[in-house]
Design a protein around this motif. Structure first.
Motif, PDB file in Angstrom:
ATOM      1  N   GLU A 179       0.835  -1.213   0.000  1.00 29.00           N
ATOM      2  CA  GLU A 179       0.000   0.000   0.000  1.00 29.00           C
ATOM      3  C   GLU A 179       0.865   1.256   0.000  1.00 29.00           C
ATOM      4  O   GLU A 179       0.521   2.263  -0.638  1.00 29.00           O
ATOM      5  CB  GLU A 179      -0.944  -0.022   1.200  1.00 29.00           C
ATOM      6  CG  GLU A 179      -2.049  -1.063   1.083  1.00 29.00           C
ATOM      7  CD  GLU A 179      -2.887  -1.160   2.334  1.00 29.00           C
ATOM      8  OE1 GLU A 179      -2.452  -0.629   3.386  1.00 29.00           O
ATOM      9  OE2 GLU A 179      -3.982  -1.773   2.281  1.00 29.00           O
ATOM     10  N   GLU A 180       1.989   1.211   0.708  1.00 25.19           N
ATOM     11  CA  GLU A 180       2.887   2.361   0.731  1.00 25.19           C
ATOM     12  C   GLU A 180       3.519   2.570  -0.649  1.00 25.19           C
ATOM     13  O   GLU A 180       3.627   3.724  -1.132  1.00 25.19           O
ATOM     14  CB  GLU A 180       3.970   2.134   1.787  1.00 25.19           C
ATOM     15  CG  GLU A 180       4.915   3.301   1.981  1.00 25.19           C
ATOM     16  CD  GLU A 180       4.222   4.510   2.588  1.00 25.19           C
ATOM     17  OE1 GLU A 180       4.719   5.635   2.373  1.00 25.19           O
ATOM     18  OE2 GLU A 180       3.179   4.323   3.258  1.00 25.19           O
ATOM     19  N   ARG A 182       2.230   1.750  -3.443  1.00 23.72           N
ATOM     20  CA  ARG A 182       1.182   2.104  -4.400  1.00 23.72           C
ATOM     21  C   ARG A 182       0.942   3.611  -4.448  1.00 23.72           C
ATOM     22  O   ARG A 182       0.542   4.168  -5.479  1.00 23.72           O
ATOM     23  CB  ARG A 182      -0.105   1.369  -4.031  1.00 23.72           C
ATOM     24  CG  ARG A 182      -1.219   1.498  -5.051  1.00 23.72           C
ATOM     25  CD  ARG A 182      -2.463   0.771  -4.563  1.00 23.72           C
ATOM     26  NE  ARG A 182      -3.503   0.784  -5.563  1.00 23.72           N
ATOM     27  CZ  ARG A 182      -4.301   1.818  -5.805  1.00 23.72           C
ATOM     28  NH1 ARG A 182      -4.150   2.947  -5.110  1.00 23.72           N
ATOM     29  NH2 ARG A 182      -5.221   1.749  -6.753  1.00 23.72           N
ATOM     30  N   THR A 183       1.170   4.283  -3.337  1.00 27.95           N
ATOM     31  CA  THR A 183       0.867   5.715  -3.286  1.00 27.95           C
ATOM     32  C   THR A 183       1.720   6.542  -4.242  1.00 27.95           C
ATOM     33  O   THR A 183       1.304   7.613  -4.696  1.00 27.95           O
ATOM     34  CB  THR A 183       1.065   6.246  -1.849  1.00 27.95           C
ATOM     35  OG1 THR A 183       2.413   5.989  -1.440  1.00 27.95           O
ATOM     36  CG2 THR A 183       0.096   5.567  -0.887  1.00 27.95           C
ATOM     37  N   GLU A 184       2.930   6.075  -4.574  1.00 28.71           N
ATOM     38  CA  GLU A 184       3.826   6.856  -5.429  1.00 28.71           C
ATOM     39  C   GLU A 184       4.215   6.102  -6.706  1.00 28.71           C
ATOM     40  O   GLU A 184       5.105   6.553  -7.442  1.00 28.71           O
ATOM     41  CB  GLU A 184       5.098   7.231  -4.655  1.00 28.71           C
ATOM     42  CG  GLU A 184       4.820   8.077  -3.406  1.00 28.71           C
ATOM     43  CD  GLU A 184       6.086   8.410  -2.650  1.00 28.71           C
ATOM     44  OE1 GLU A 184       7.166   7.967  -3.100  1.00 28.71           O
ATOM     45  OE2 GLU A 184       6.006   9.108  -1.626  1.00 28.71           O
ATOM     46  N   VAL A 190       1.020   0.387 -10.488  1.00 27.06           N
ATOM     47  CA  VAL A 190      -0.158   0.356  -9.613  1.00 27.06           C
ATOM     48  C   VAL A 190      -1.016  -0.855  -9.917  1.00 27.06           C
ATOM     49  O   VAL A 190      -1.530  -1.527  -9.012  1.00 27.06           O
ATOM     50  CB  VAL A 190      -0.977   1.663  -9.764  1.00 27.06           C
ATOM     51  CG1 VAL A 190      -2.352   1.508  -9.095  1.00 27.06           C
ATOM     52  CG2 VAL A 190      -0.215   2.826  -9.151  1.00 27.06           C
ATOM     53  N   ASP A 194      -1.933  -3.651  -7.288  1.00 22.80           N
ATOM     54  CA  ASP A 194      -3.320  -4.000  -6.990  1.00 22.80           C
ATOM     55  C   ASP A 194      -3.539  -5.512  -7.066  1.00 22.80           C
ATOM     56  O   ASP A 194      -4.244  -6.098  -6.232  1.00 22.80           O
ATOM     57  CB  ASP A 194      -4.267  -3.286  -7.957  1.00 22.80           C
ATOM     58  CG  ASP A 194      -4.423  -1.807  -7.645  1.00 22.80           C
ATOM     59  OD1 ASP A 194      -4.088  -1.426  -6.498  1.00 22.80           O
ATOM     60  OD2 ASP A 194      -4.858  -1.037  -8.529  1.00 22.80           O
TER      61      ASP A 194
END
Length: 367
Positions: A179-180, A182-184, A190, A194
């Motif tokens: 999740e961390e 995925r943010t950047e 992404v 996912d």
């Protein structure tokens, strides 16, 4: 106890020996009462075998009381041997041979029975011992099988519980890292992240399912937090955990339809049914929720080859359909969760395909 009742009934047929028969009945009832004492349950496994000795004595007393008639003694002697065979090892059965023979012969000798009657002991006793040994062998095999199954079940439970607990902790760390990232991450990455997150969610659900199995096996029930929820919202939220192409899943739920369920457990039910339908069936998969006769009915129908009638009930057993893609717990968990809600889970034939149905008592029926 039965022998005592028969002795009392014998008084009516043989009043001349009423006092003897009454003594036999009293001995039978006292022996039966002693056998029912709770102390035997805490004694060593073979300790109750001592009850056989006074039982043989009472049988001999009964033969003497009836004037040397062994017609009632023989069957009860065989029954006594059968009881011993079910509970004790074979050496005790062989040790019983001497007191059993004496209990049968001595009353016949005291009442001056002819040699032909005395010779019946050489037929009855070997038969009684042989029957007892056969029963003992079968009982021993059954006990050994039961003990082996208990050990296997204990090992399976420990393995599943350890696996479920040990898997969840590293999965939580993996999920936080994904999740961390995925943010950047750029869009192509992404999509891959996912996919990885969906797989971690799937493994987490599997671990939770294994824990559910352990809770159901050990406690026999699950604690539920049942509330009334809009059915369409519940279904849509469950669908967000399923990877499906457009058109693979169709939802047929009225806007006003509600469900009185534990939200988390309902989601678990629906995800399991959808995963099963998409894995073994064929699209489109139709999710339908309706209210019928005081129950809410969830139906997940696929358009695949269907399930033969003889297999539909077995599909809800533990490990019934395990394979390379699963371990066969999904439908079993569905049935247990349905039962915890007070409902049922079953399969219905469709043409084509099959419908997995789960019923829940509606909130109105609770009132």
């Amino acid at each position: 106890m039965l022998a005592g009742l028969l002795a009392l009934l014998g008084i009516g047929n043989d009043p001349a020996h009423a006092s003897r028969l009454l003594m036999v009945a009293v001995c039978d009832f006292v022996l039966g009462a002693v056998a029912l004492l709770p102390q035997w349950a805490r004694a060593e496994p073979n300790t109750p075998a001592w009850l056989g000795l006074p039982s043989f004595l009472v049988l001999g007393l009964s033969t003497w009381s009836f004037g040397g008639s062994a017609s009632g003694t023989g069957p009860f002697l065989v029954l006594l041997y059968a009881w011993a065979a079910l509970h004790f090892p074979r050496w005790i059965l062989l040790a019983y041979a001497v007191p059993a023979t004496l209990a049968y012969l001595v009353p016949l000798i005291l009442t001056d029975q002819p040699p032909l009657i005395l010779g019946s002991a050489f037929i009855l006793m070997p038969i009684a011992v042989a029957v007892a040994l056969l029963i003992e062998a079968q009982a021993r095999h059954l006990r050994e099988d039961r003990e082996r199954l208990a050990r296997i079940e204990q090992w399976r439970g420990a393995m599943m519980s350890t696996l479920a607990h040990d898997v969840r902790t590293p999965l939580s760390t993996v999920r936080m890292v994904l999740e961390e990232l995925r943010t950047e991450a750029p869009p192509p990455v992404v999509r891959m992240l996912d996919a990885a997150l969906r797989q971690t969610t799937r493994i987490t659900r599997l671990a939770e399912g294994l824990l559910d199995v352990q809770r159901i096996d050990s406690e026999g029930h699950l604690q539920l937090d049942r509330r009334e929820h809009p059915a369409s919202a519940l279904v849509k939220e469950a669908l967000s955990h399923i990877r499906a192409s457009d058109g693979d899943v169709t939802v047929d739920v009225a806007d006003e339809q509600t469900l009185y369920v534990d939200k988390q457990r309902f989601e678990q039910i629906l995800v399991n049914l959808l995963t099963n339908a998409m894995r073994y069936g064929a699209p489109p998969v139709v999710v339908r929720v309706v209210r019928e006769n005081g129950h809410d009915r969830l139906e997940v129908r696929d358009h695949g080859p269907g399930i033969p009638a003889g297999l539909r009930e077995r599909m809800f057993g533990q490990f019934a359909a395990g394979g390379s893609e699963g371990i066969g717990l999904g439908l079993w968990i569905v049935r247990q969760l349905a039962a915890a809600h007070g409902g049922r889970a079953f399969a219905e034939e469709r043409e084509p395909g099959v419908a997995m149905v789960v019923t829940f008592p509606s909130l109105s029926s609770k009132g």
